[in-house]
Design an enzyme around this catalytic site. Structure first.
Site, short mmCIF file in Angstrom:
data_model
loop_
_atom_site.label_atom_id
_atom_site.label_comp_id
_atom_site.label_asym_id
_atom_site.label_seq_id
_atom_site.Cartn_x
_atom_site.Cartn_y
_atom_site.Cartn_z
N SER A 1 23.42 -46.17 18.14
CA SER A 1 24.97 -46.49 17.79
C SER A 1 25.98 -44.89 18.07
CB SER A 1 25.40 -46.82 16.43
OG SER A 1 25.26 -45.45 15.40
N LYS B 1 27.59 -40.69 11.59
CA LYS B 1 27.99 -41.65 12.21
C LYS B 1 29.71 -40.16 12.31
CE LYS B 1 27.71 -46.37 13.12
NZ LYS B 1 26.86 -45.59 12.61
#
Length: 229
Positions: free
Chosen positions: A150, A188
């Protein structure tokens, strides 16, 4: 709980893998579910992955692992199975030697999810040598092995070692190790807005997750990356 389309896709993938030994192509999935475009399949695959039913394996063509099945599909004898594409698996990672010049041995505290959050990191599994110039002059550091894709648009790939400066706060736009609900850790980009915190992926296949600020604890900030070719 899965939607009807998610259930239909999971059943189709499972039946094809049981029958042929390989997962169906995206075109075959699209036709089986009577969807107009493959983007709908991408969304369904991502939803199934985020809910822990399947896992996509990076750098392997058409490689999908079914992790678990709902009770309505599982007859009691299901065992997770990996179907690999043509690319060979990566070689086992070995601890890098510590240089005698300006390097520090850091503990690798397990694996961190760059994708759907995984269990919180707690214990060192090995050590890695990190150049001194990659680290801050003050504070503690640790390393993590990346799992998932991701953050690929930020140059972070599965199998990379990320160097983390241990800290409990970060600025907007920083890439951080975030602990969600005291249970799951993920890598993230952090975005703050009022009392909300967004954990933003660097891959359009993954949705940005938004949490209350009391659900997210910053465990550290990315300061370096080590890649073995």
């Amino acid at each position: 709980m899965l939607t009807r389309k998610q259930m239909d896709l999971l059943e189709f993938i499972h039946s094809r893998m049981q029958k042929d030994g390989v997962p169906p192509s995206f075109d075959e999935m699209k036709e089986a579910l009577d969807l107009r475009s493959k983007s709908g399949i991408h969304r369904l695959i991502t939803a199934l992955e985020e809910r822990g039913f399947i896992r996509r394996l990076a750098h392997r063509a058409r490689a999908i692992e079914i992790v678990r099945l709902p009770d309505s599909i599982d007859s009691g004898g299901f065992k997770p199975r990996v179907i690999e594409g043509s690319a060979p698996p990566p070689p086992p990672r070995e601890a890098l030697p510590v240089s005698k010049i300006d390097a520090q041995s850091l503990p690798i505290m397990g694996r961190i999810a760059a994708g759907t959050p995984i269990e919180a990191i707690q214990h060192a599994t090995s050590h890695v040598a990190v150049p001194g110039g990659m680290m801050h002059n003050q504070g503690s550091h640790y390393a993590l092995e990346v799992k998932g894709d991701s953050m690929i648009d930020a140059g972070i790939n599965e199998g990379d070692i990320v160097v983390i400066h241990e800290q409990s706060d970060a600025e907007n736009g920083d890439i951080v190790v975030a602990l969600v609900d005291d249970q799951e850790a993920t890598l993230k980009r952090l975005r703050k807005k009022g009392s909300a915190i967004a954990l933003e992926a660097a891959n359009p296949a993954y949705e940005t997750r938004v949490y209350r600020d009391d659900q997210v604890k910053v465990q550290g900030k990315l300061v370096g990356l080590i890649r073995t070719y």
